[in-house]
Design a protein around this motif. Structure first.
Motif, PDB file in Angstrom:
ATOM      1  N   GLN A 286      59.672 -58.843 -22.843  1.00 52.65           N
ATOM      2  CA  GLN A 286      59.145 -57.647 -23.482  1.00 52.65           C
ATOM      3  C   GLN A 286      58.745 -56.672 -22.378  1.00 52.65           C
ATOM      4  O   GLN A 286      58.540 -57.074 -21.229  1.00 52.65           O
ATOM      5  CB  GLN A 286      57.956 -57.963 -24.375  1.00 52.65           C
TER       6      GLN A 286
ATOM      7  N   TRP B 122      53.535 -55.100 -23.357  1.00 54.79           N
ATOM      8  CA  TRP B 122      53.528 -54.088 -24.401  1.00 54.79           C
ATOM      9  C   TRP B 122      52.895 -54.608 -25.704  1.00 54.79           C
ATOM     10  O   TRP B 122      52.129 -53.915 -26.363  1.00 54.79           O
ATOM     11  CB  TRP B 122      54.942 -53.579 -24.675  1.00 54.79           C
ATOM     12  N   GLY B 123      53.173 -55.853 -26.051  1.00 58.04           N
ATOM     13  CA  GLY B 123      52.625 -56.413 -27.283  1.00 58.04           C
ATOM     14  C   GLY B 123      51.111 -56.421 -27.296  1.00 58.04           C
ATOM     15  O   GLY B 123      50.482 -56.217 -28.347  1.00 58.04           O
TER      16      GLY B 123
ATOM     17  N   ALA C  73      50.208 -52.736 -28.035  1.00 53.72           N
ATOM     18  CA  ALA C  73      50.636 -52.288 -29.366  1.00 53.72           C
ATOM     19  C   ALA C  73      49.768 -52.858 -30.476  1.00 53.72           C
ATOM     20  O   ALA C  73      49.550 -52.193 -31.501  1.00 53.72           O
ATOM     21  CB  ALA C  73      52.098 -52.662 -29.594  1.00 53.72           C
TER      22      ALA C  73
ATOM     23  N   PHE D 219      55.672 -50.150 -34.347  1.00 49.86           N
ATOM     24  CA  PHE D 219      56.595 -49.788 -33.275  1.00 49.86           C
ATOM     25  C   PHE D 219      57.845 -50.665 -33.426  1.00 49.86           C
ATOM     26  O   PHE D 219      57.800 -51.868 -33.163  1.00 49.86           O
ATOM     27  CB  PHE D 219      55.958 -50.020 -31.912  1.00 49.86           C
TER      28      PHE D 219
ATOM     29  N   ALA E 298      60.497 -51.643 -29.030  1.00 52.05           N
ATOM     30  CA  ALA E 298      59.532 -51.510 -27.941  1.00 52.05           C
ATOM     31  C   ALA E 298      60.136 -50.825 -26.727  1.00 52.05           C
ATOM     32  O   ALA E 298      59.535 -49.909 -26.153  1.00 52.05           O
ATOM     33  CB  ALA E 298      58.993 -52.887 -27.561  1.00 52.05           C
ATOM     34  N   ASP E 299      61.332 -51.250 -26.319  1.00 54.47           N
ATOM     35  CA  ASP E 299      61.938 -50.673 -25.120  1.00 54.47           C
ATOM     36  C   ASP E 299      62.265 -49.200 -25.299  1.00 54.47           C
ATOM     37  O   ASP E 299      62.040 -48.396 -24.388  1.00 54.47           O
ATOM     38  CB  ASP E 299      63.200 -51.457 -24.744  1.00 54.47           C
TER      39      ASP E 299
ATOM     40  N   HIS F 151      56.466 -47.995 -16.812  1.00 54.06           N
ATOM     41  CA  HIS F 151      56.913 -49.134 -17.611  1.00 54.06           C
ATOM     42  C   HIS F 151      58.033 -49.875 -16.897  1.00 54.06           C
ATOM     43  O   HIS F 151      58.707 -49.335 -16.028  1.00 54.06           O
ATOM     44  CB  HIS F 151      57.383 -48.671 -18.994  1.00 54.06           C
TER      45      HIS F 151
END
Length: 308
Positions: A140, A196-197, A200, A207, A210-211, A236
């Motif tokens: 991720q 990211w998780g 988020a 979302f 994600a990418d 990122h």
């Protein structure tokens, strides 16, 4: 029925309060204080009261009172019945002793091995990272940035939008000095990678990709249930890329520390065995406890005897 219940509660509370406050001159274990007796064990009112915290209302105090007494009776009565009816109590005793021994050994090994484990060397971590890149592929995205949640009607909202988007040292000075008086959540992670998780899940928004989101978005805002959520992504790394070293090193350090602890435990056990063999307290027979295997000379002797 209600009056009977209230009278019972009131009477019990008088007893509880009386014992909680103490009775000058009363013997600590007067016979009339006995609540219940199982065999030669007696549970007294004072024993129960001392486990009931002060400040509970009458219903909660009474409920806790019954739970304590019931648990005490259950424990002794059921244990007594079980001991008389289980045919092999010696096996239970052995299991208890083995469990106790295992706990003692485990705690001793943990204390000694963690004490002797070395700090992880930075050069070793970098070398491992460079030589095992395939172990550090992201599943991720990772992000850096900052996150703020505040009330929808906060007068600082326009300023916070502007300062967060600017993402400079001067802007964050302003945010932290005057913009967070009514913020309900704030985190700056401009110098630390976050999955990211993890970011988020703090924002009530779906979302989907994600990418695609982290690649195309610098500043994001959404509102929900009277709160506004502001997010700035300053950097990122996409899924499928190799983790940056500063993120991977946390995992490498933990892995190497565990390996070092395990090695220390193995060495500690070997040293103890050798010392006990030297002192005559441990005597190897067909089995070598230091190597953890059958002794080769005994195996060879047995093979030769079979051939004869």
């Amino acid at each position: 029925m209600v009056n009977i219940r209230l009278s019972y509660v009131s009477a019990m509370m008088v007893l509880l309060v009386t014992f909680a406050c103490g009775r000058p001159g009363a013997p600590a274990e007067a016979e009339e204080d006995a609540l219940v007796t199982v065999g030669d064990s007696t549970l007294r009112l004072a024993d129960v009261v001392r486990h009931i915290p002060a400040g509970l209302d009458s219903e909660d105090s009474l409920r806790m009172f019954h739970n304590i007494v019931s648990s005490w009776v259950d424990g002794l009565v059921l244990s007594n019945v079980a001991q008389r009816n289980i045919p092999d109590m010696r096996r239970i005793d052995r299991m208890v002793q083995e469990y106790r021994n295992n706990l003692i050994i485990s705690e001793y090994m943990r204390l000694m091995s963690e004490h002797s484990a070395n700090d992880v060397d930075e050069k070793s971590m970098k070398n491992y990272y460079l030589g095992h890149a395939d172990e550090f592929v992201l599943d991720q995205p990772l992000v850096k940035g900052a996150y703020i949640r505040l009330d929808e009607g906060d007068s600082q909202l326009p300023n916070l939008r502007k300062w967060l988007a600017d993402f400079s040292d001067d802007s964050f000075d302003k945010i932290e000095r005057s913009g967070l008086r009514h913020a309900t959540a704030y985190e700056y992670f401009g110098d630390v990678w976050h999955e990211w998780g993890e970011v988020a899940e703090r924002i009530p928004y779906r979302f989907f990709d994600a990418d695609a989101f982290v690649k195309s978005t610098k500043d994001f805002e959404t509102a929900y249930d009277g709160s506004v959520y502001l997010l700035h992504i300053s950097d990122h790394v996409p899924s499928g890329d190799i983790m940056p070293y500063e993120y991977a090193r946390i995992k490498i350090a933990e892995m190497m520390r565990v390996e070092d602890i395990n090695a220390s435990r193995a060495k500690l056990k070997t040293d103890i065995y050798r010392r006990m063999i030297k002192d005559g307290m441990l005597k190897p027979g067909l089995y070598d406890p230091v190597k953890g295997e059958m002794r080769k000379e005994n195996i060879n002797d047995k093979d030769n005897s079979n051939k004869k």
